[in-house]
Design a protein around this motif. Structure first.
Motif, mmCIF file in Angstrom:
data_model
loop_
_atom_site.group_PDB
_atom_site.id
_atom_site.type_symbol
_atom_site.label_atom_id
_atom_site.label_comp_id
_atom_site.label_asym_id
_atom_site.label_seq_id
_atom_site.Cartn_x
_atom_site.Cartn_y
_atom_site.Cartn_z
ATOM 1 N N LYS A 65 0.395 103.362 19.332
ATOM 2 C CA LYS A 65 0.450 103.087 17.890
ATOM 3 C C LYS A 65 0.783 101.613 17.724
ATOM 4 C CE LYS A 65 2.585 106.120 15.259
ATOM 5 N NZ LYS A 65 3.671 107.002 14.753
ATOM 6 N N ILE A 66 0.118 100.957 16.767
ATOM 7 C CA ILE A 66 0.310 99.511 16.639
ATOM 8 C C ILE A 66 0.219 99.075 15.187
ATOM 9 C CG2 ILE A 66 -2.117 98.845 16.900
ATOM 10 C CD1 ILE A 66 -1.047 96.596 18.818
ATOM 11 N N ASN A 67 0.990 98.042 14.864
ATOM 12 C CA ASN A 67 0.918 97.382 13.565
ATOM 13 C C ASN A 67 0.081 96.119 13.708
ATOM 14 O OD1 ASN A 67 2.959 98.973 11.902
ATOM 15 N ND2 ASN A 67 4.232 98.367 13.661
ATOM 16 N N VAL A 68 -0.957 95.987 12.919
ATOM 17 C CA VAL A 68 -1.816 94.797 12.977
ATOM 18 C C VAL A 68 -1.486 93.923 11.783
ATOM 19 C CG1 VAL A 68 -4.164 93.927 13.076
ATOM 20 C CG2 VAL A 68 -3.610 96.149 14.106
ATOM 21 N N PHE A 69 -0.901 92.761 12.057
ATOM 22 C CA PHE A 69 -0.490 91.836 11.003
ATOM 23 C C PHE A 69 -1.480 90.679 10.881
ATOM 24 C CE2 PHE A 69 3.586 93.883 11.873
ATOM 25 C CZ PHE A 69 4.114 94.028 10.589
ATOM 26 N N GLY A 70 -1.603 90.172 9.673
ATOM 27 C CA GLY A 70 -2.368 88.947 9.443
ATOM 28 C C GLY A 70 -3.751 89.177 8.881
ATOM 29 N N SER A 71 -4.179 88.268 8.022
ATOM 30 C CA SER A 71 -5.514 88.345 7.422
ATOM 31 C C SER A 71 -6.604 88.138 8.464
ATOM 32 C CB SER A 71 -5.653 87.301 6.320
ATOM 33 O OG SER A 71 -5.534 85.996 6.861
ATOM 34 N N THR A 72 -6.236 87.487 9.575
ATOM 35 C CA THR A 72 -7.226 87.173 10.610
ATOM 36 C C THR A 72 -7.824 88.433 11.241
ATOM 37 O OG1 THR A 72 -5.306 86.891 12.046
ATOM 38 C CG2 THR A 72 -6.358 84.887 11.233
ATOM 39 N N THR A 106 -11.021 88.971 9.536
ATOM 40 C CA THR A 106 -12.046 87.916 9.682
ATOM 41 C C THR A 106 -12.246 87.617 11.163
ATOM 42 O OG1 THR A 106 -10.359 86.187 9.437
ATOM 43 C CG2 THR A 106 -11.535 86.880 7.442
ATOM 44 N N PHE A 107 -12.276 88.651 11.972
ATOM 45 C CA PHE A 107 -12.418 88.490 13.419
ATOM 46 C C PHE A 107 -13.643 87.629 13.727
ATOM 47 C CE2 PHE A 107 -13.459 89.649 17.753
ATOM 48 C CZ PHE A 107 -12.222 89.764 18.350
ATOM 49 N N LYS A 108 -13.479 86.682 14.628
ATOM 50 C CA LYS A 108 -14.566 85.754 14.964
ATOM 51 C C LYS A 108 -15.311 86.282 16.188
ATOM 52 C CE LYS A 108 -12.487 81.692 12.892
ATOM 53 N NZ LYS A 108 -13.448 81.703 11.787
ATOM 54 N N TYR A 109 -16.503 86.781 15.946
ATOM 55 C CA TYR A 109 -17.321 87.333 17.022
ATOM 56 C C TYR A 109 -18.084 86.234 17.756
ATOM 57 C CZ TYR A 109 -16.441 91.666 14.492
ATOM 58 O OH TYR A 109 -15.837 92.729 13.867
ATOM 59 N N GLY A 110 -18.430 85.157 17.039
ATOM 60 C CA GLY A 110 -19.213 84.083 17.636
ATOM 61 C C GLY A 110 -18.951 82.769 16.930
ATOM 62 N N SER A 141 -12.941 70.424 5.827
ATOM 63 C CA SER A 141 -11.778 69.547 5.792
ATOM 64 C C SER A 141 -10.732 70.096 6.749
ATOM 65 C CB SER A 141 -11.198 69.481 4.376
ATOM 66 O OG SER A 141 -10.645 70.739 4.039
ATOM 67 N N ASP A 142 -9.613 69.388 6.850
ATOM 68 C CA ASP A 142 -8.536 69.829 7.730
ATOM 69 C C ASP A 142 -7.687 70.930 7.100
ATOM 70 O OD1 ASP A 142 -9.363 68.041 9.565
ATOM 71 O OD2 ASP A 142 -7.634 66.715 9.450
ATOM 72 N N ASP A 143 -7.965 71.269 5.865
ATOM 73 C CA ASP A 143 -7.140 72.241 5.167
ATOM 74 C C ASP A 143 -7.481 73.649 5.615
ATOM 75 O OD1 ASP A 143 -5.981 70.183 3.719
ATOM 76 O OD2 ASP A 143 -7.543 70.270 2.174
ATOM 77 N N ALA A 144 -6.558 74.278 6.323
ATOM 78 C CA ALA A 144 -6.763 75.656 6.750
ATOM 79 C C ALA A 144 -6.416 76.606 5.621
ATOM 80 C CB ALA A 144 -5.885 75.946 7.967
ATOM 81 N N ALA A 145 -7.063 77.756 5.618
ATOM 82 C CA ALA A 145 -6.761 78.746 4.600
ATOM 83 C C ALA A 145 -5.335 79.250 4.804
ATOM 84 C CB ALA A 145 -7.755 79.899 4.705
ATOM 85 N N ASP A 146 -4.603 79.404 3.695
ATOM 86 C CA ASP A 146 -3.233 79.883 3.778
ATOM 87 C C ASP A 146 -3.213 81.324 4.260
ATOM 88 O OD1 ASP A 146 -2.309 77.487 2.897
ATOM 89 O OD2 ASP A 146 -2.054 78.106 0.812
ATOM 90 N N GLU A 147 -2.249 81.609 5.133
ATOM 91 C CA GLU A 147 -2.062 82.977 5.599
ATOM 92 C C GLU A 147 -1.166 83.713 4.604
ATOM 93 O OE1 GLU A 147 -2.072 86.471 7.418
ATOM 94 O OE2 GLU A 147 -3.352 84.779 7.965
ATOM 95 N N PRO A 148 -1.609 84.833 4.056
ATOM 96 C CA PRO A 148 -0.779 85.566 3.098
ATOM 97 C C PRO A 148 0.553 85.981 3.713
ATOM 98 C CG PRO A 148 -3.006 86.455 3.162
ATOM 99 C CD PRO A 148 -2.894 85.504 4.303
ATOM 100 N N ASP A 149 1.595 85.899 2.919
ATOM 101 C CA ASP A 149 2.909 86.340 3.364
ATOM 102 C C ASP A 149 2.937 87.868 3.392
ATOM 103 O OD1 ASP A 149 5.480 86.188 4.204
ATOM 104 O OD2 ASP A 149 6.339 85.695 2.249
ATOM 105 N N ILE A 152 -3.537 88.093 15.375
ATOM 106 C CA ILE A 152 -4.690 87.347 15.885
ATOM 107 C C ILE A 152 -4.628 85.919 15.363
ATOM 108 C CG2 ILE A 152 -7.216 87.162 15.821
ATOM 109 C CD1 ILE A 152 -7.282 90.215 15.510
ATOM 110 N N ILE A 153 -4.768 84.946 16.263
ATOM 111 C CA ILE A 153 -4.837 83.545 15.835
ATOM 112 C C ILE A 153 -6.225 83.004 16.143
ATOM 113 C CG2 ILE A 153 -2.358 83.157 16.065
ATOM 114 C CD1 ILE A 153 -2.922 81.695 18.688
ATOM 115 N N GLN A 154 -6.691 82.087 15.298
ATOM 116 C CA GLN A 154 -8.084 81.653 15.350
ATOM 117 C C GLN A 154 -8.212 80.143 15.154
ATOM 118 O OE1 GLN A 154 -9.514 84.017 12.040
ATOM 119 N NE2 GLN A 154 -10.078 85.741 13.356
#
Length: 912
Positions: free
Chosen positions: A165-172, A175-179, A240-248, A267-269
């Protein structure tokens, strides 16, 4: 109802304009403040925005389902209107690209439309054979993802998960990056959702936490959307260098998750795509993501970090929190990579991948990072880049610079090149060794001494004797590698590992040859570049000098010194005095550099070739003949100048038919992760990106992928494949690092040669690319001048291509945008090195054509086809004008280009 929507839209437009005006006013207000107050104001505003965002989330959660839906719809409309200017700008950039390339109205527009829509390209992906080919591709794709996953950390055997059983945190996670993006993108229509993959692997995820995230407005429309290659590239150019904010995440959500399970995953991307590099800041965690990781790490006992990125990220935060028990690198693993990830978490798959780059705490500690980015000449309309790091790319720098300083090394390097763990353990035993001046051969028994089945990677390195002040040498170099089959607990396999002793030679720029200097060569068997299991010594009593190429007999010589560009190249004999810096760059181009860039030499001392004769020959009659068979002259004599000009100018994604000579139309397609066309989508096999293919360290699997790509090509009616890509991960910031394999030339060459041979064995032309030194996206498409020294070029940047020419019999190459030694389509590179020295026989295509890439220079320098969608008529005109002035040189160039192209075409399955 429609009228109400129009009224609401007008109201939102008014609100957008009011908010825009307020932001502009605030920006001007902050700009007028003193520097200290200026920074404080920016920080305060950022904190205020964060608080407002959290407040909006809480307000949304408190609403009824119906009210929340309406509020989300309104927010979506607000964002759409707000971003309209940016969307318009994207297509404005497309227009600018067309103008930059010199596109004019009239016939060119018709040609452009035809090329961009692909009307001239006919492929059939819907046949029964095509469907079967895609099924086979899917199987291999998932096999690569299975073997490409790298376990970087696994404290207390926290993986595989005992509690499923696992908790998956983060908006990432949504938006999983397949390629990747651009020409390296592939068809992701069959991609498996991460949460579906977890469920299929028997892992339960916290559905309440899932609902929490899917209810956030930031995730509205985050999944299921992708763009074609062109749009991705344009977006990259505008990024740009502005990354999308990660929701709290709220305290109540954390509390609920703690009750559900002690397991958590984040997941970090990274966001690199073709046409856009990334800054070092983009390779660090955003403040919001760091806050999320901190909160999760402080609340859960078993945290897993998933690295879902094609670029090397800074992972120092992993050491900050003891609860981060495991780290899995998945790269950009293709449409089925989520299946592989889930199966690794469950224990169904034992990870066997190894990373292909050095992971350091600070990506700017690389000497190459000192010369990366935007450098422009003041007196020449060109950008430049200085490869002042020389041979010290990636681990070659860190292992050499920190030799004898283990504490310094550990403070700098987090995960050495080649690192990767397993759920089992292996013992190695050298059964036999034969070390002599011709070859290094070892037989190594590898035994699984653990409790799980698994595969092991054996990495073989060498350290050559070094004389201070002499030829530059890395303290250690990869020589070769091998991977076992799946071994059950207690089972063993004997690997035979062999390479030419000559492969350990260094290039001597003073004497213009390769040399094995006398002394002790240490042959090292390693788990990674820094963890050496055993060392064997090979004594060489005398120098061995190699004056000619082993395969062609061509005499070595320095080919890239005519520019007289002054470089201070990094030397281990004087680290401090030679360490790269862009501070004192002379931005004034030398007169000779300007002359080389702007000028071009036509060889008019040639006999005028025969054209337009009728010898009654068809192309098929030349099948099986050597490249230099006299019958080729008889055939080529039949071509007219007009036919040849038309053929080489129209080389974008196809070549045209000349029916009366039996010359067929061919179709040529991107890309490295599966067939794709820049301007429209079609269904095709999709694979992990090349960095993941390389992280398998499995040459057999790479060959299998190449073979499946070749079979798919035959099923669709494709004859040429614009892949694989062999460029080096010179820095972590390269926008196409996902599309390239590694920081090491031997790993690139061996995996790439296997891929190439697999497809070539199916009689498909492989265009190895980008030849050469296309290692940053900044300024690439305006023709960047790349300055290096001959040793670094030969040993690092050209080496993967050389391996592929000699081991895979490749019949195609794609030249790069780069000006090598001051020349685009450098004849010393395309003819001197590639054809004369290495013995390449085949066709060279340009990369996509931009204004500086002139057809008359290309075909008289060894570049045969113009991958041109934007300026076909203009390039035809250039060739016509050049022919009027230099008829012998241009006709001979055209004839050579036709010979090269048709020789490659005859090798395809069209003539089976």
């Amino acid at each position: 109802m429609f009228e109400n929507r129009k009224i609401r839209k007008r109201e939102i437009m008014q609100r957008v304009n009011e908010d825009k005006a307020k932001r502009k006013e605030r920006k001007q207000e902050i700009a007028s403040l003193p520097e200290a107050e200026h920074k404080a104001a920016i920080a305060n505003d950022k904190q205020l925005r964060k608080m407002q965002k959290q407040q909006r989330k809480e307000e949304l959660i408190s609403l009824s389902r119906k009210e929340r839906k309406a509020a989300k719809k309104e927010l979506k409309m607000y964002k759409k209107i707000k971003n309209r200017t940016r969307r318009i700008t994207v297509w404005s950039v497309v227009a600018v690209l067309l103008l930059t390339a010199g596109v004019t109205i009239g016939p060119t527009v018709a040609s452009l439309v035809n090329n961009m829509t692909g009307k001239h390209i006919t492929i059939n992906t819907t046949s029964a054979k095509g469907v079967e080919a895609r099924k086979a591709a899917d199987v291999v794709s998932e096999e690569i993802a299975n073997e490409g996953i790298v376990l970087l950390k696994n404290e207390n055997n926290s993986l595989p998960l005992a509690d499923k059983k696992i908790n998956v945190f983060g908006s990432t996670a949504f938006t999983f990056k397949y390629g990747g993006g651009g020409s390296g993108a592939s068809d992701q229509t069959r991609a498996v959702n991460l949460f579906d993959a977890l469920k299929q692997a028997g892992i339960e995820y916290n559905e309440e936490l899932y609902e929490y995230y899917t209810g956030l407005p930031e995730l509205e429309g985050a999944t299921g959307k992708s763009s074609t290659g062109l749009v991705q590239v344009v977006k990259g150019m505008l990024s740009s260098d502005d990354a999308a904010d990660e929701p709290d995440v709220t305290d109540s959500a954390i509390a609920q998750a703690k009750e559900y399970s002690d397991n958590a995953m984040i997941i970090i991307q990274s966001d690199a795509v073709e046409a856009s590099d990334v800054s070092s800041d983009q390779l660090k965690l955003s403040a919001e993501m760091h806050d999320l990781i901190k909160k999760v790490a402080e609340n859960f006992r078993n945290v897993t970090i998933i690295v879902n990125a094609g670029n090397t990220l800074e992972l120092g935060f992993v050491d900050e929190y003891p609860s981060i028990q495991s780290v899995l690198w998945v790269g950009t693993p293709g449409p089925f990579g989520t299946n592989s990830l889930a199966k690794v978490l469950s224990g169904e798959i034992n990870p066997s991948g190894r990373i292909t780059d050095t992971y350091v705490y600070d990506v700017e500690s690389s000497p190459a990072s000192e010369n990366f980015g935007d450098y422009q000449y003041e007196n020449l309309d060109k950008a430049y880049i200085n490869y002042e790091e020389g041979i010290y790319v990636g681990y070659r720098f860190y292992e050499t610079y920190y030799q004898g300083n283990e504490d310094g090394y550990k403070q700098t390097v987090q995960y050495p090149f080649g690192s990767g763990l397993s759920y089992t353990t292996f013992d190695w035993n050298v059964v036999s060794q034969q070390l002599n001046k011709d070859s290094i051969e070892l037989k190594l028994e590898v035994k699984n001494t653990g409790t799980a089945a698994g595969k092991e990677v054996v990495q073989v390195y060498y350290s050559a004797p070094y004389t201070p002040g002499g030829i530059e040498k890395s303290a250690i170099n990869l020589a070769t590698f091998a991977k076992t089959k799946a071994l059950e607990p207690g089972a063993s396999e004997v690997l035979t590992i062999k390479y030419d002793t000559r492969d350990m030679a260094s290039y001597d720029m003073v004497n213009e040859n390769y040399i094995l200097e006398k002394g002790t060569y240490q042959i090292k068997l390693g788990k990674n570049v820094h963890e050496i299991v055993s060392t064997l010594n090979f004594e060489l009593p005398e120098d061995i000098v190699y004056k000619t190429d082993a395969d062609t007999g061509t005499e070595y010589k320095n080919r890239f010194t005519q520019s007289e560009n002054e470089l201070t190249v990094l030397s281990r004999n004087d680290w401090e005095g030679t360490y790269p810096s862009d501070k004192d760059d002379s931005k004034v181009a030398l007169d000779k550099v300007i002359e080389r860039v702007q000028g071009h030499e036509f060889n008019d001392n040639l006999e005028m070739p025969t054209t337009g004769t009728d010898n009654g020959l068809k192309l098929e009659e030349l099948k099986g003949l050597d490249y230099d068979d006299p019958k080729w002259d008889e055939f080529l004599d039949q071509l007219t100048v007009e036919q040849m000009i038309d053929y080489v100018s129209n080389g974008a994604y196809h070549t045209g038919a000349i029916d009366e000579l039996g010359i067929p139309n061919t179709v040529l397609m991107d890309g490295p992760a599966g067939f794709s066309f820049f301007f429209k989508k079609f269904e095709a096999g999709a694979y992990p990106t090349e960095i993941v293919i390389a992280s398998t360290w499995n040459k057999d699997l790479a060959y299998e992928m190449g073979g499946i790509v070749g079979k798919e090509a035959k099923a669709y009616g494709i004859q040429g494949w614009y892949a694989p890509a062999f460029n080096i991960h010179r820095t972590a910031q390269g926008g196409r690092n996902f599309e390239y394999m590694s920081e090491d030339p031997v790993l690139n060459g061996m995996i790439g040669a296997s891929l190439t041979k697999g497809a070539e064995d199916q009689n498909v032309t492989v265009f190895m690319k980008h030849f050469a030194m296309n290692e940053q996206e900044t300024n690439a498409r305006s023709g960047i001048l790349v300055w290096s020294n001959e040793q670094a070029m030969r040993e690092i940047h050209l080496r993967p291509f050389e391996i592929t020419v000699k081991e895979a019999g490749v019949t195609g190459a794609m030249s790069s945008f780069s000006y090598i030694d001051g020349k685009w389509a450098n004849p010393e590179l395309l003819n001197g090195i590639l054809r004369d020295e290495w013995g390449f026989e085949g066709v060279v295509s340009s990369d996509a054509v931009f204004g500086f890439m002139e057809s008359q220079k290309a075909i008289t320098s060894g570049n045969d086809l113009m991958l041109d969608i934007l300026s076909v008529p203009k390039n035809k005109k250039r060739l016509d004008e050049a022919y009027d002035e230099h008829p012998e040189a241009v006709t001979a160039g055209l004839r050579n280009s036709m010979h090269n192209s048709l020789y490659a075409t005859l090798k395809t399955y069209l003539f089976n």
